[in-house]
Design an enzyme around this catalytic site. Structure first.
Site, PDB file in Angstrom:
ATOM      1  N   ASP A 115       6.051  10.572  -3.189  1.00 26.58           N
ATOM      2  CA  ASP A 115       6.104   9.406  -4.064  1.00 26.58           C
ATOM      3  C   ASP A 115       5.645   9.863  -5.459  1.00 26.58           C
ATOM      4  OD1 ASP A 115       6.296   6.684  -4.695  1.00 26.58           O
ATOM      5  OD2 ASP A 115       4.291   6.238  -4.004  1.00 26.58           O
ATOM      6  N   ASP A 171       5.105   4.098   8.107  1.00 31.02           N
ATOM      7  CA  ASP A 171       4.496   2.874   8.647  1.00 31.02           C
ATOM      8  C   ASP A 171       4.172   1.846   7.580  1.00 31.02           C
ATOM      9  OD1 ASP A 171       2.291   4.314   7.430  1.00 31.02           O
ATOM     10  OD2 ASP A 171       0.961   2.953   8.532  1.00 31.02           O
TER      11      ASP A 171
HETATM   12  P1  5GP Z   1       2.090  10.376  -3.117  1.00 33.34           P
HETATM   13  O1  5GP Z   1       0.814  11.152  -3.128  1.00 33.34           O
HETATM   14  O2  5GP Z   1       3.312  11.228  -3.272  1.00 33.34           O
HETATM   15  O3  5GP Z   1       2.058   9.237  -4.122  1.00 33.34           O
HETATM   16  O4  5GP Z   1       2.117   9.608  -1.751  1.00 33.34           O
HETATM   17  C1  5GP Z   1       2.652  10.094  -0.628  1.00 33.34           C
HETATM   18  C2  5GP Z   1       2.239   9.222   0.526  1.00 33.34           C
HETATM   19  O5  5GP Z   1       2.335   7.807   0.208  1.00 33.34           O
HETATM   20  C3  5GP Z   1       3.171   9.435   1.681  1.00 33.34           C
HETATM   21  O6  5GP Z   1       2.763  10.520   2.492  1.00 33.34           O
HETATM   22  C4  5GP Z   1       3.105   8.092   2.394  1.00 33.34           C
HETATM   23  O7  5GP Z   1       2.007   8.077   3.266  1.00 33.34           O
HETATM   24  C5  5GP Z   1       2.864   7.094   1.292  1.00 33.34           C
HETATM   25  N1  5GP Z   1       4.129   6.451   0.860  1.00 33.34           N
HETATM   26  C6  5GP Z   1       4.736   6.561  -0.332  1.00 33.34           C
HETATM   27  N2  5GP Z   1       5.847   5.820  -0.401  1.00 33.34           N
HETATM   28  C7  5GP Z   1       5.949   5.210   0.801  1.00 33.34           C
HETATM   29  C8  5GP Z   1       6.905   4.286   1.357  1.00 33.34           C
HETATM   30  O8  5GP Z   1       7.910   3.871   0.759  1.00 33.34           O
HETATM   31  N3  5GP Z   1       6.666   3.870   2.625  1.00 33.34           N
HETATM   32  C9  5GP Z   1       5.594   4.269   3.357  1.00 33.34           C
HETATM   33  N4  5GP Z   1       5.477   3.796   4.591  1.00 33.34           N
HETATM   34  N5  5GP Z   1       4.686   5.139   2.866  1.00 33.34           N
HETATM   35  C10 5GP Z   1       4.850   5.599   1.596  1.00 33.34           C
END
Ligand code: 5GP
Length: 192
Positions: A115, A171
């Site tokens: 993300d 989830d």
């Molecule tokens: P980042 O550090 O890249 O912002 O976040 C990654 C984490 O955010 C992922 O491993 C996941 O746990 C959560 N995440 C980000 N987007 C989504 C989404 O659309 N759905 C879900 N279920 N989790 C997400």
């Protein structure tokens, strides 16, 4: 409890909470096969270790390893961010570390979804400091438009729109990981 007469009962109940399917099970399966083929080609003779980030990666990892035709080992890490503020700075806490050393190994970091990239950015730095022979990232889903930290994703499954998705390991409150597809929840489902 899953009834004998209708073993799909619970899954169809979960499906009612989904208003839009973003990727079907078939689309995901076929892309995972392609990723497995690519990794098998690129890592032939290298005995790589796949490092999965729990828990979201569980379904992807299970399918990916079976799509890989060369010898591989598998290890897992689990992380949690310290909180909304520190999370934004990419400070994550390792709640489960690797079982084996990766020094001198060819490491493929396997992520379900990227993300902002903060989690992945932290993990790449952390793993790099352990002196692997090489380190690359394989992420099934990429919300590129949300990226805050630049991370190199060598193997990417799908680019996703900027929407919260569930299914195929992802989830909401620990639910929906067992859906075989990826979709968007109905507004009502958030209230349950
Ligand atoms: P980042 O550090 O890249 O912002 O976040 C990654 C984490 O955010 C992922 O491993 C996941 O746990 C959560 N995440 C980000 N987007 C989504 C989404 O659309 N759905 C879900 N279920 N989790 C997400």
């Amino acid at each position: 409890m899953i009834s004998k007469s209708n073993p799909d009962h619970e899954i169809s109940h979960l499906t009612q909470d989904i208003c839009e399917v973003i990727l079907t099970s078939q689309e995901i399966q076929s892309r995972v096969q392609e990723l497995g083929t690519l990794l098998s080609r690129d890592y032939a003779g290298k005995d790589p270790v796949l490092v999965g980030v729990l828990k979201g990666v569980l379904v992807f990892m299970a399918d990916l390893v079976r799509a890989i035709s060369i010898p591989v080992s598998v290890d897992f890490m689990a992380v949690s961010s310290y909180g909304p503020t520190s999370g934004r700075q990419g400070v994550v806490r390792i709640t489960k570390d690797l079982d084996e050393s990766i020094m001198g190994r060819h490491v493929i970091l396997v992520e379900d979804i990227v993300d902002t990239g903060l989690t992945l950015g932290y993990l790449v730095k952390n793993l790099q400091a352990r002196n692997p022979a090489s380190l690359s990232v394989c992420a099934l889903f990429d919300k590129k438009v949300r990226r805050l930290v630049d991370v190199d994703i060598a193997y990417r499954g799908f680019e996703l729109p900027d929407r919260f998705v569930v299914g195929y390991g992802l989830d909401y409150g620990e639910r929906y990981r067992n859906l075989p597809f990826v979709g968007i929840m109905t507004p009502e489902a958030y209230e349950r």
